[in-house]
Design a protein around this motif. Structure first.
Motif, PDB file in Angstrom:
ATOM      1  N   PRO A  26       1.806  17.724  -2.511  1.00  0.00           N
ATOM      2  CA  PRO A  26       0.365  17.916  -2.307  1.00  0.00           C
ATOM      3  C   PRO A  26      -0.231  17.000  -1.228  1.00  0.00           C
ATOM      4  CG  PRO A  26       0.869  17.884  -4.639  1.00  0.00           C
ATOM      5  CD  PRO A  26       2.135  17.487  -3.920  1.00  0.00           C
ATOM      6  N   ASP A  27      -1.258  17.517  -0.572  1.00  0.00           N
ATOM      7  CA  ASP A  27      -1.979  16.806   0.481  1.00  0.00           C
ATOM      8  C   ASP A  27      -2.501  15.462  -0.037  1.00  0.00           C
ATOM      9  OD1 ASP A  27      -3.015  16.681   3.110  1.00  0.00           O
ATOM     10  OD2 ASP A  27      -4.982  17.352   2.416  1.00  0.00           O
ATOM     11  N   ASP A  28      -2.443  14.445   0.818  1.00  0.00           N
ATOM     12  CA  ASP A  28      -2.912  13.084   0.530  1.00  0.00           C
ATOM     13  C   ASP A  28      -2.125  12.382  -0.573  1.00  0.00           C
ATOM     14  OD1 ASP A  28      -4.814  13.026   2.549  1.00  0.00           O
ATOM     15  OD2 ASP A  28      -6.356  13.924   1.272  1.00  0.00           O
ATOM     16  N   THR A  29      -0.871  12.768  -0.755  1.00  0.00           N
ATOM     17  CA  THR A  29       0.001  12.087  -1.711  1.00  0.00           C
ATOM     18  C   THR A  29       0.695  10.937  -0.998  1.00  0.00           C
ATOM     19  OG1 THR A  29       0.414  14.124  -2.934  1.00  0.00           O
ATOM     20  CG2 THR A  29       2.002  12.346  -3.240  1.00  0.00           C
ATOM     21  N   ARG A  30       0.747   9.794  -1.658  1.00  0.00           N
ATOM     22  CA  ARG A  30       1.486   8.638  -1.133  1.00  0.00           C
ATOM     23  C   ARG A  30       2.850   8.611  -1.793  1.00  0.00           C
ATOM     24  NH1 ARG A  30      -1.646   5.431   1.931  1.00  0.00           N
ATOM     25  NH2 ARG A  30      -3.876   5.583   1.636  1.00  0.00           N
ATOM     26  N   VAL A  31       3.886   8.448  -0.968  1.00  0.00           N
ATOM     27  CA  VAL A  31       5.253   8.394  -1.469  1.00  0.00           C
ATOM     28  C   VAL A  31       5.961   7.191  -0.856  1.00  0.00           C
ATOM     29  CG1 VAL A  31       5.424  10.900  -1.807  1.00  0.00           C
ATOM     30  CG2 VAL A  31       6.165   9.898   0.363  1.00  0.00           C
ATOM     31  N   LEU A  32       6.940   6.678  -1.575  1.00  0.00           N
ATOM     32  CA  LEU A  32       7.808   5.638  -1.045  1.00  0.00           C
ATOM     33  C   LEU A  32       9.000   6.359  -0.435  1.00  0.00           C
ATOM     34  CD1 LEU A  32       8.328   2.567  -0.783  1.00  0.00           C
ATOM     35  CD2 LEU A  32       9.637   2.738  -2.899  1.00  0.00           C
ATOM     36  N   ALA A  33       9.291   6.074   0.830  1.00  0.00           N
ATOM     37  CA  ALA A  33      10.360   6.786   1.525  1.00  0.00           C
ATOM     38  C   ALA A  33      11.107   5.833   2.453  1.00  0.00           C
ATOM     39  CB  ALA A  33       9.787   7.954   2.321  1.00  0.00           C
ATOM     40  N   VAL A  34      12.295   6.269   2.842  1.00  0.00           N
ATOM     41  CA  VAL A  34      13.143   5.511   3.757  1.00  0.00           C
ATOM     42  C   VAL A  34      13.498   6.424   4.921  1.00  0.00           C
ATOM     43  CG1 VAL A  34      15.421   4.457   4.011  1.00  0.00           C
ATOM     44  CG2 VAL A  34      14.100   4.037   1.955  1.00  0.00           C
ATOM     45  N   CYS A 117      15.514   2.298  10.593  1.00  0.00           N
ATOM     46  CA  CYS A 117      16.135   3.024   9.481  1.00  0.00           C
ATOM     47  C   CYS A 117      16.402   2.100   8.291  1.00  0.00           C
ATOM     48  CB  CYS A 117      17.440   3.670   9.929  1.00  0.00           C
ATOM     49  SG  CYS A 117      17.201   4.985  11.134  1.00  0.00           S
ATOM     50  N   ASN A 118      16.493   2.719   7.140  1.00  0.00           N
ATOM     51  CA  ASN A 118      16.876   2.056   5.887  1.00  0.00           C
ATOM     52  C   ASN A 118      15.904   0.989   5.418  1.00  0.00           C
ATOM     53  OD1 ASN A 118      19.240   3.663   5.768  1.00  0.00           O
ATOM     54  ND2 ASN A 118      20.166   2.296   7.266  1.00  0.00           N
ATOM     55  N   ARG A 119      14.644   1.129   5.774  1.00  0.00           N
ATOM     56  CA  ARG A 119      13.599   0.206   5.320  1.00  0.00           C
ATOM     57  C   ARG A 119      12.538   1.011   4.588  1.00  0.00           C
ATOM     58  NH1 ARG A 119      13.747  -5.171   6.926  1.00  0.00           N
ATOM     59  NH2 ARG A 119      15.471  -5.436   8.356  1.00  0.00           N
ATOM     60  N   PRO A 120      12.321   0.749   3.305  1.00  0.00           N
ATOM     61  CA  PRO A 120      11.325   1.521   2.561  1.00  0.00           C
ATOM     62  C   PRO A 120       9.904   1.215   3.025  1.00  0.00           C
ATOM     63  CG  PRO A 120      12.256  -0.204   1.177  1.00  0.00           C
ATOM     64  CD  PRO A 120      12.994  -0.245   2.477  1.00  0.00           C
ATOM     65  N   MET A 121       9.096   2.259   3.081  1.00  0.00           N
ATOM     66  CA  MET A 121       7.674   2.115   3.378  1.00  0.00           C
ATOM     67  C   MET A 121       6.918   3.262   2.727  1.00  0.00           C
ATOM     68  SD  MET A 121       7.749   2.676   7.506  1.00  0.00           S
ATOM     69  CE  MET A 121       9.227   1.710   7.725  1.00  0.00           C
ATOM     70  N   VAL A 122       5.617   3.134   2.681  1.00  0.00           N
ATOM     71  CA  VAL A 122       4.770   4.131   2.037  1.00  0.00           C
ATOM     72  C   VAL A 122       4.275   5.115   3.096  1.00  0.00           C
ATOM     73  CG1 VAL A 122       2.645   4.501   0.723  1.00  0.00           C
ATOM     74  CG2 VAL A 122       4.097   2.523   0.230  1.00  0.00           C
ATOM     75  N   LEU A 123       4.423   6.398   2.790  1.00  0.00           N
ATOM     76  CA  LEU A 123       3.937   7.457   3.670  1.00  0.00           C
ATOM     77  C   LEU A 123       2.776   8.171   2.988  1.00  0.00           C
ATOM     78  CD1 LEU A 123       7.313   9.216   4.637  1.00  0.00           C
ATOM     79  CD2 LEU A 123       6.258   7.220   5.712  1.00  0.00           C
ATOM     80  N   LEU A 124       1.755   8.478   3.756  1.00  0.00           N
ATOM     81  CA  LEU A 124       0.669   9.338   3.301  1.00  0.00           C
ATOM     82  C   LEU A 124       0.957  10.708   3.893  1.00  0.00           C
ATOM     83  CD1 LEU A 124      -2.095   9.818   1.922  1.00  0.00           C
ATOM     84  CD2 LEU A 124      -3.145   9.160   4.111  1.00  0.00           C
TER      85      LEU A 124
END
Length: 171
Positions: A26-34, A117-124
């Motif tokens: 869904p739109d405007d969801t924050r996820v933790l991603a690498v 690469c291989n560093r977790p961060m938060v994506l909107l």
């Protein structure tokens, strides 16, 4: 033993494995991603940086993949896309900048891009759709560090050493 010995090879040549359509996050969801992959790409005489993100949290979206195109070489879009790349590089520890400087690069090479690469961060995330709504997916609106700047883990206060119950006679 034949390769197809344990398979039914009779039929009309039609087969469907299954699958289905996966709805976008869904739109405007924050996820933790690498970022798993970062490289320069060329398509239709347009050069860009392609990033492949893998979501790890929240659990309901774990292992979903988001592709991002950074149009850092397109004069009309480069300012915003370069800011996004700089934010990603900063969140990844800033080594992209030093790697480019050490290699004397004017623009990031595939080798120097490996530092993000291989560093977790938060994506909107945002959602994109084609006009006829036949296809949709996610795009990266914003990036931020995994932990907000200035936030640090609480420092544990060391406990005082227990008082000795020993007297000189015990020694």
């Amino acid at each position: 033993m034949s390769f197809f010995q344990k398979s039914d090879t009779t039929g009309n040549g039609e087969f469907q494995l299954g699958g289905g359509t996966l709805q976008p996050i869904p739109d405007d969801t924050r996820v933790l991603a690498v970022c798993e992959e970062a490289k320069n790409e060329m398509y239709n005489h347009s050069e860009y940086i392609k990033l492949k993100w893998r979501v790890s949290q929240p659990a309901e979206y774990a292992n979903r993949v988001i592709f991002q195109k950074l149009q850092v070489y397109d004069d009309a879009k480069s300012a915003a896309h370069r800011k996004m790349l700089a934010a990603i590089a900063t969140n990844a520890g800033g080594k992209l900048f030093s790697a480019m400087e050490s290699a004397g690069e004017d623009s990031p090479s595939d080798q120097s891009l490996q530092h993000i690469c291989n560093r977790p961060m938060v994506l909107l995330l945002g959602v994109w759709e084609l006009d006829d709504k036949s296809k949709n997916g996610n795009w990266v609106k914003a990036v931020s560090p995994r932990k907000p700047s200035g936030a640090s883990a609480p420092v544990a206060t060391p406990k005082p050493a227990p008082a000795d119950d020993l007297d000189d006679a015990d020694i």
